[in-house]
Design an enzyme around this catalytic site. Sequence first.
Site, PDB file in Angstrom:
ATOM      1  CG  HIS A 116      -0.618   0.099   2.503  1.00 44.14           C
ATOM      2  ND1 HIS A 116      -0.414   1.302   3.138  1.00 44.14           N
ATOM      3  CD2 HIS A 116      -0.348  -0.851   3.422  1.00 44.14           C
ATOM      4  CE1 HIS A 116      -0.037   1.077   4.393  1.00 44.14           C
ATOM      5  NE2 HIS A 116       0.022  -0.215   4.585  1.00 44.14           N
ATOM      6  CD  GLU A 127      -2.019   2.502   7.347  1.00 44.41           C
ATOM      7  OE1 GLU A 127      -2.758   1.953   8.177  1.00 44.41           O
ATOM      8  OE2 GLU A 127      -0.794   2.325   7.300  1.00 44.41           O
ATOM      9  CG  HIS A 129      -0.325   3.317  12.197  1.00 43.64           C
ATOM     10  ND1 HIS A 129      -1.137   2.330  12.723  1.00 43.64           N
ATOM     11  CD2 HIS A 129      -0.126   2.964  10.913  1.00 43.64           C
ATOM     12  CE1 HIS A 129      -1.411   1.434  11.794  1.00 43.64           C
ATOM     13  NE2 HIS A 129      -0.804   1.801  10.675  1.00 43.64           N
ATOM     14  CG  ASP A 186       0.966  -3.524   5.203  1.00 42.07           C
ATOM     15  OD1 ASP A 186       1.835  -2.675   5.492  1.00 42.07           O
ATOM     16  OD2 ASP A 186      -0.237  -3.417   5.523  1.00 42.07           O
TER      17      ASP A 186
HETATM   18  N1  BES Z   1       0.456  -2.528   8.178  1.00 44.06           N
HETATM   19  C1  BES Z   1      -0.726  -2.446   8.957  1.00 44.06           C
HETATM   20  C2  BES Z   1      -1.189  -3.805   9.439  1.00 44.06           C
HETATM   21  C3  BES Z   1      -0.289  -4.486  10.435  1.00 44.06           C
HETATM   22  C4  BES Z   1       0.249  -3.780  11.491  1.00 44.06           C
HETATM   23  C5  BES Z   1      -0.065  -5.826  10.331  1.00 44.06           C
HETATM   24  C6  BES Z   1       1.058  -4.440  12.407  1.00 44.06           C
HETATM   25  C7  BES Z   1       0.723  -6.482  11.251  1.00 44.06           C
HETATM   26  C8  BES Z   1       1.287  -5.777  12.302  1.00 44.06           C
HETATM   27  C9  BES Z   1      -1.850  -1.811   8.127  1.00 44.06           C
HETATM   28  O1  BES Z   1      -1.410  -0.771   7.324  1.00 44.06           O
HETATM   29  C10 BES Z   1      -2.908  -1.275   9.080  1.00 44.06           C
HETATM   30  O2  BES Z   1      -2.646  -0.401   9.848  1.00 44.06           O
HETATM   31  N2  BES Z   1      -4.106  -1.867   9.041  1.00 44.06           N
HETATM   32  C11 BES Z   1      -5.181  -1.458   9.903  1.00 44.06           C
HETATM   33  C12 BES Z   1      -6.453  -2.166   9.501  1.00 44.06           C
HETATM   34  C13 BES Z   1      -7.069  -1.661   8.190  1.00 44.06           C
HETATM   35  C14 BES Z   1      -8.250  -2.512   7.818  1.00 44.06           C
HETATM   36  C15 BES Z   1      -7.479  -0.215   8.300  1.00 44.06           C
HETATM   37  C16 BES Z   1      -4.877  -1.847  11.351  1.00 44.06           C
HETATM   38  O3  BES Z   1      -4.128  -2.786  11.588  1.00 44.06           O
HETATM   39  O4  BES Z   1      -5.443  -1.208  12.243  1.00 44.06           O
HETATM   40 ZN    ZN Z   2       0.372  -1.199   6.386  1.00 44.56          ZN
END
Ligand code: BES
Ligand code: ZN
Length: 429
Positions: free
Chosen positions: A211, A266, A370, A293
Amino acid sequence: MRLRRPLSGFMAALAFSACLSASSAADKKAWITIGDAAFRQVRPLLPGVVPAESRQLGGGGQKIHAVSVPENELETIAGALHQRLRQCGGFVFHNTEAEARAALHPMPATSASLTYAIDHRELVVPVLAQMSDKQIETTILKLSGFTNRYYKSSSGVDASNWLFATWSEMARGRADIAVKQITHTGFPQQSVMLSIAGSEKPDESIVLGAHLDSILVSRMSDTAPAPGADDDASGVASLTEALRAMLEGQYKPKRSIHFVAYAAEEVGLRGSQDIARSFRQAHSKMVGVLQLDMTNYKGAANDIYLFTDYTDSKQNAFLAQLVSTYLPDLKVGYDQCGYACSDHASWQAQGYPTSMPFESSFARDNPAIHTAKDTFANSGGQALHALKFARLAAAFAIELGSAETSAENGGLRKQKARRVSTRRALLNN
Ligand code: BES
Ligand code: ZN
């Protein structure tokens, strides 16, 4: 529940509910699907919100709810879930009630039939040999140098334009490659897709994705710093290096290979859902989908963790085989997010086989994501970890891009068997 960055529960609830009530006049509705654990956390703060439909998904999967929420609360909910409740999961955005309900009834599985054989060493090995961490470093630094890559911000648009120009330049002179930006409704950031047309079966596809967007959970704005060096400049950079090496090696696949940098992951997997849905609506035959990711922060003992939820177990086993064949020094582990944590889930929802090789175990991932601290320096200041994922992606693309279908395979095996028995017959005479 273990909290990622614990805040005082009272303070967080206060801030969260204040944000919600401040804009409760808003009546434009959005739809989300959200796991039960996350929903239970936000429910006290969303008075009167009742799921339109709830359903247990998959084997041991948790219950998922389709919920309508005021559109202008989405960011607050996203922020709260990202920051406080990451261990419970995020939510997936939907444009309409019908889409949200459809997400509770995933499409039946479909994929182009093939056996997961590894028999293109002569094509894979030279490509892997000339891949470099330095190229990945350059791409991570460039992408994380944008103020942010937020789905609504001007620098988020600039980042998409930069990647489009970069991939277009890489593909220059190749008539079999098309590069495009894909527009989504509701926000200005476009996804970027580079497609190499297959020479024999152009209608069968392999998708490699990461992404493009980034987010700052605490105080997102057009100018807030969200470098997203690991999340997910690293994934885009790993893919770009796999692409560079495949082009340099003049690799020409039999099937079509698509490299995709998704917008707006995100904020509920918005870019990838559009793209996955349009592949399925076009009845595209999908061989396999890979999501990168977060690839550059080595937080745990193994090198590559294959996530087992929202993914395909046969394809995951194939990836483990690819590692032991082409990257034999690396150790593979298994883990899960426990919720639809990245764009692979959008493809899985459309019934396509997906995998998500990840940089660490879930619990020991990069603590800076984040935040403004998600910089290249804070993932170790080098791109050697991301290089492992770039190589795995190239091996996956080439083996599947050149693989025979199971029918062909059976046919070949039968032909070979016939040849052997003819030879035996001749020798016996
Ligand atoms: N890269 C993250 C997901 C992630 C974080 C996977 C840490 C494993 C460990 C992704 O960009 C993200 O932040 N996803 C969101 C969920 C999405 C459906 C908005 C999240 O994890 O809150
Ligand atoms: Zn991510």
